[in-house]
Scaffold this motif. Structure first.
Motif, PDB file in Angstrom:
ATOM      1  N   ALA A  15       0.819  -1.211   0.000  1.00  0.00           N
ATOM      2  CA  ALA A  15       0.000   0.000   0.000  1.00  0.00           C
ATOM      3  C   ALA A  15       0.850   1.256   0.000  1.00  0.00           C
ATOM      4  O   ALA A  15       0.520   2.257  -0.665  1.00  0.00           O
ATOM      5  N   THR A  16       1.940   1.253   0.720  1.00  0.00           N
ATOM      6  CA  THR A  16       2.791   2.443   0.816  1.00  0.00           C
ATOM      7  C   THR A  16       3.848   2.497  -0.268  1.00  0.00           C
ATOM      8  O   THR A  16       4.386   3.567  -0.539  1.00  0.00           O
ATOM      9  N   GLY A  17       4.178   1.373  -0.886  1.00  0.00           N
ATOM     10  CA  GLY A  17       5.208   1.348  -1.911  1.00  0.00           C
ATOM     11  C   GLY A  17       6.617   1.247  -1.374  1.00  0.00           C
ATOM     12  O   GLY A  17       7.574   1.306  -2.147  1.00  0.00           O
ATOM     13  N   ILE A  18       6.777   1.122  -0.076  1.00  0.00           N
ATOM     14  CA  ILE A  18       8.109   1.038   0.508  1.00  0.00           C
ATOM     15  C   ILE A  18       8.684  -0.354   0.278  1.00  0.00           C
ATOM     16  O   ILE A  18       8.046  -1.363   0.573  1.00  0.00           O
ATOM     17  N   THR A  19       9.891  -0.403  -0.252  1.00  0.00           N
ATOM     18  CA  THR A  19      10.548  -1.677  -0.526  1.00  0.00           C
ATOM     19  C   THR A  19      11.173  -2.222   0.750  1.00  0.00           C
ATOM     20  O   THR A  19      11.159  -1.580   1.816  1.00  0.00           O
ATOM     21  N   ALA A  20      11.765  -3.415   0.645  1.00  0.00           N
ATOM     22  CA  ALA A  20      12.453  -3.990   1.805  1.00  0.00           C
ATOM     23  C   ALA A  20      13.622  -3.114   2.227  1.00  0.00           C
ATOM     24  O   ALA A  20      13.870  -2.915   3.433  1.00  0.00           O
ATOM     25  N   ARG A  21      14.333  -2.555   1.254  1.00  0.00           N
ATOM     26  CA  ARG A  21      15.430  -1.645   1.580  1.00  0.00           C
ATOM     27  C   ARG A  21      14.883  -0.386   2.251  1.00  0.00           C
ATOM     28  O   ARG A  21      15.458   0.132   3.222  1.00  0.00           O
ATOM     29  N   GLY A  22      13.777   0.140   1.737  1.00  0.00           N
ATOM     30  CA  GLY A  22      13.182   1.326   2.343  1.00  0.00           C
ATOM     31  C   GLY A  22      12.686   1.059   3.751  1.00  0.00           C
ATOM     32  O   GLY A  22      12.789   1.924   4.636  1.00  0.00           O
ATOM     33  N   TYR A  23      12.120  -0.156   3.952  1.00  0.00           N
ATOM     34  CA  TYR A  23      11.671  -0.513   5.293  1.00  0.00           C
ATOM     35  C   TYR A  23      12.849  -0.536   6.256  1.00  0.00           C
ATOM     36  O   TYR A  23      12.754  -0.092   7.411  1.00  0.00           O
ATOM     37  N   GLY A  24      14.006  -1.030   5.786  1.00  0.00           N
ATOM     38  CA  GLY A  24      15.210  -1.016   6.623  1.00  0.00           C
ATOM     39  C   GLY A  24      15.664   0.389   6.942  1.00  0.00           C
ATOM     40  O   GLY A  24      16.106   0.687   8.066  1.00  0.00           O
ATOM     41  N   VAL A  25      15.549   1.297   5.960  1.00  0.00           N
ATOM     42  CA  VAL A  25      15.931   2.689   6.192  1.00  0.00           C
ATOM     43  C   VAL A  25      15.003   3.344   7.208  1.00  0.00           C
ATOM     44  O   VAL A  25      15.430   4.148   8.052  1.00  0.00           O
ATOM     45  N   VAL A  26      13.696   2.992   7.148  1.00  0.00           N
ATOM     46  CA  VAL A  26      12.750   3.533   8.130  1.00  0.00           C
ATOM     47  C   VAL A  26      13.156   3.114   9.536  1.00  0.00           C
ATOM     48  O   VAL A  26      13.193   3.937  10.477  1.00  0.00           O
ATOM     49  N   LEU A  27      13.466   1.832   9.708  1.00  0.00           N
ATOM     50  CA  LEU A  27      13.878   1.354  11.035  1.00  0.00           C
ATOM     51  C   LEU A  27      15.180   2.016  11.470  1.00  0.00           C
ATOM     52  O   LEU A  27      15.345   2.402  12.642  1.00  0.00           O
ATOM     53  N   ALA A  28      16.126   2.169  10.513  1.00  0.00           N
ATOM     54  CA  ALA A  28      17.397   2.804  10.856  1.00  0.00           C
ATOM     55  C   ALA A  28      17.193   4.266  11.232  1.00  0.00           C
ATOM     56  O   ALA A  28      17.837   4.778  12.169  1.00  0.00           O
ATOM     57  N   THR A  29      16.315   4.950  10.528  1.00  0.00           N
ATOM     58  CA  THR A  29      16.042   6.353  10.834  1.00  0.00           C
ATOM     59  C   THR A  29      15.503   6.519  12.242  1.00  0.00           C
ATOM     60  O   THR A  29      15.968   7.359  13.024  1.00  0.00           O
ATOM     61  N   VAL A  30      14.505   5.692  12.567  1.00  0.00           N
ATOM     62  CA  VAL A  30      13.899   5.777  13.897  1.00  0.00           C
ATOM     63  C   VAL A  30      14.927   5.434  14.972  1.00  0.00           C
ATOM     64  O   VAL A  30      15.067   6.125  16.000  1.00  0.00           O
ATOM     65  N   GLY A  31      15.691   4.354  14.735  1.00  0.00           N
ATOM     66  CA  GLY A  31      16.669   3.926  15.733  1.00  0.00           C
ATOM     67  C   GLY A  31      17.772   4.950  15.949  1.00  0.00           C
ATOM     68  O   GLY A  31      18.156   5.246  17.089  1.00  0.00           O
ATOM     69  N   LEU A  32      18.297   5.518  14.873  1.00  0.00           N
ATOM     70  CA  LEU A  32      19.368   6.492  14.996  1.00  0.00           C
ATOM     71  C   LEU A  32      18.894   7.780  15.668  1.00  0.00           C
ATOM     72  O   LEU A  32      19.605   8.366  16.507  1.00  0.00           O
ATOM     73  N   LEU A  33      17.711   8.242  15.314  1.00  0.00           N
ATOM     74  CA  LEU A  33      17.205   9.457  15.932  1.00  0.00           C
ATOM     75  C   LEU A  33      16.943   9.265  17.427  1.00  0.00           C
ATOM     76  O   LEU A  33      17.268  10.129  18.253  1.00  0.00           O
ATOM     77  N   VAL A  34      16.349   8.108  17.783  1.00  0.00           N
ATOM     78  CA  VAL A  34      16.077   7.847  19.197  1.00  0.00           C
ATOM     79  C   VAL A  34      17.382   7.747  19.979  1.00  0.00           C
ATOM     80  O   VAL A  34      17.552   8.346  21.061  1.00  0.00           O
ATOM     81  N   ALA A  35      18.333   6.986  19.419  1.00  0.00           N
ATOM     82  CA  ALA A  35      19.607   6.824  20.131  1.00  0.00           C
ATOM     83  C   ALA A  35      20.359   8.137  20.220  1.00  0.00           C
ATOM     84  O   ALA A  35      20.989   8.464  21.254  1.00  0.00           O
ATOM     85  N   GLY A  36      20.342   8.917  19.133  1.00  0.00           N
ATOM     86  CA  GLY A  36      21.086  10.165  19.125  1.00  0.00           C
ATOM     87  C   GLY A  36      20.560  11.175  20.128  1.00  0.00           C
ATOM     88  O   GLY A  36      21.333  11.804  20.870  1.00  0.00           O
ATOM     89  N   PHE A  37      19.240  11.370  20.154  1.00  0.00           N
ATOM     90  CA  PHE A  37      18.672  12.355  21.056  1.00  0.00           C
ATOM     91  C   PHE A  37      18.571  11.856  22.500  1.00  0.00           C
ATOM     92  O   PHE A  37      18.662  12.642  23.445  1.00  0.00           O
TER      93      PHE A  37
END
Length: 392
Positions: A15-37
């Motif tokens: 439905a969203t069009g996000i690929t497996a690589r994009g899904y990994g980037v979403v998880l990495a984005t959330v994880g890095l932002l949470v850890a960084g802040f």
């Protein structure tokens, strides 16, 4: 639960069009932002922000919808089964930007045909010509064009459809029939004679219209009514063929890969009879057991499918209407035991013929009560047997 969660995840990704690589980037984005802040690592937060920006750019690129014009031309759009047919697809880029990184495919029946659209310039078009499968009788849908667009990083991929759906009608194969019924007429002394050229008899009266021949005016009735009345005449002995196709599922029980060979042969026989009657300028009507046929007969045979039906009710209707003088009943192995009921139509129909397909291993059918029975394995064999019938 894990299986249901995985299925839900796949639906969300489609439905969203996000690929497996994009899904990994979403998880990495959330994880890095949470850890960084949370733990005070600005470098991690910076990496997370960069990943988020890349994902946002990918969404913007994928959401851009190019303006594409789609045109399809089938050559021809109606063919007999096995004959060649081709589809010409023209795609034009009506937008102002180059249509880069597009992957397109056109749906043709049950398969997808690749369409080259990479870097299609504004105002330019590309044409693809490909064969349409005609190995099976039926209506082959072609289209719509499915265009997939993704970003350079492969994070988001969105698919959209363009254009409508074209149809290629694959008619049953027609076999040449040389013999045709001669027509039946009842003479004044009660005998039934074959009259190939027909006879004219009085049918009804109607009001006179400009252009009618005065010799057809019925003066006695005109004097009674007070206005001119004209005789309508009817050719009572003109050969009229009635084709009754048994499209009941129980009449064709042997189905393989969604196709009953006996039913396909019956459709070919019906198409051959209709074509022979049209060639000889003989009135012909086509009827189905399960429904009322409407539209061009070859199109009706193209769309015919096996369904549930009541043969007894159809035979009662055909008996009451007396649609012609020659009735041809086409059925499969499941209709063998019901040929006796069909032979009972010998009253209103002087000639009754039955074509039995796909049951050569069964006991031979007796042609009692004047019923003409032709057992054939396919349409070709039926055509040969039809020309050999001497009961017309």
């Amino acid at each position: 639960m894990p299986g249901r969660a995985g299925k839900g995840l796949r639906k969300w990704r489609r439905a969203t069009g996000i690929t497996a690589r994009g899904y990994g980037v979403v998880l990495a984005t959330v994880g890095l932002l949470v850890a960084g802040f949370r733990y005070g690592y600005p470098d991690l937060a910076l990496l997370g922000a960069a990943a988020g920006i890349a994902l946002a750019c990918a969404v913007v690129v994928a959401l851009w919808r190019p303006r594409l014009g789609v045109e399809r031309v089938a050559e021809p759009d109606r063919v007999a089964r096995g004959e060649p047919a081709r589809m010409t697809l023209t795609v034009r880029n009506a937008s102002r930007l180059r249509a880069a990184n597009l992957v397109a495919s056109d749906r043709c029946g049950n398969r997808a045909v690749a369409v080259p659209l990479l870097r299609l310039r504004p105002g330019k078009d590309t044409t693809v010509d490909y064969p349409v499968p005609t190995s099976r009788r039926g209506v082959v849908p072609v289209g719509p064009l499915r265009v997939t667009r993704g970003d350079p990083l492969g994070l988001v991929t969105l698919a959209r459809t363009y254009g409508g759906i074209a149809e290629v009608w694959v008619h049953p194969r027609i076999h040449l029939l040389r013999a045709v019924p001669a027509g039946m007429a009842r003479s004044l002394d009660g005998r039934i004679d074959k009259v190939p050229h027909g006879t004219i008899t009085f049918d009804s009266l109607r009001e006179y219209v400009v252009g009618d021949e005065l010799r057809r005016v019925h003066w006695r009735s005109s004097a009674k009514v007070g206005e001119l009345m004209v005789r309508e005449q009817l050719d009572t002995s003109e050969p009229t063929i009635v084709v009754l196709l048994d499209d009941r599922a129980q009449a064709h029980p042997d189905v393989r890969d969604g196709v009953a060979d006996s039913f396909e042969s019956a459709c070919e026989a019906a198409a051959s009879i209709v074509a022979a009657a049209v060639r000889e300028d003989i009135p012909v009507s086509l009827h189905l057991v399960t429904s009322v046929a409407s539209g061009p007969y070859l199109d009706v045979l193209t769309q015919a499918t096996l369904q549930r039906g009541d043969l007894a009710a159809t035979l009662r209707r055909v008996r009451a209407q007396r649609l012609g003088d020659t009735l041809v009943f086409l059925t499969g192995p499941g209709g063998r035991d019901e040929l006796g009921a069909v032979s009972a139509l010998r009253g209103p129909y002087p000639v009754v013929m039955a074509g039995l397909f796909g049951d050569r291993d069964g006991a031979p059918v007796s042609g009692g009560d004047g019923l003409i029975v032709v057992e054939a394995a396919d349409g070709t064999e039926f055509a040969a047997a039809w020309d050999g019938v001497r009961g017309w």
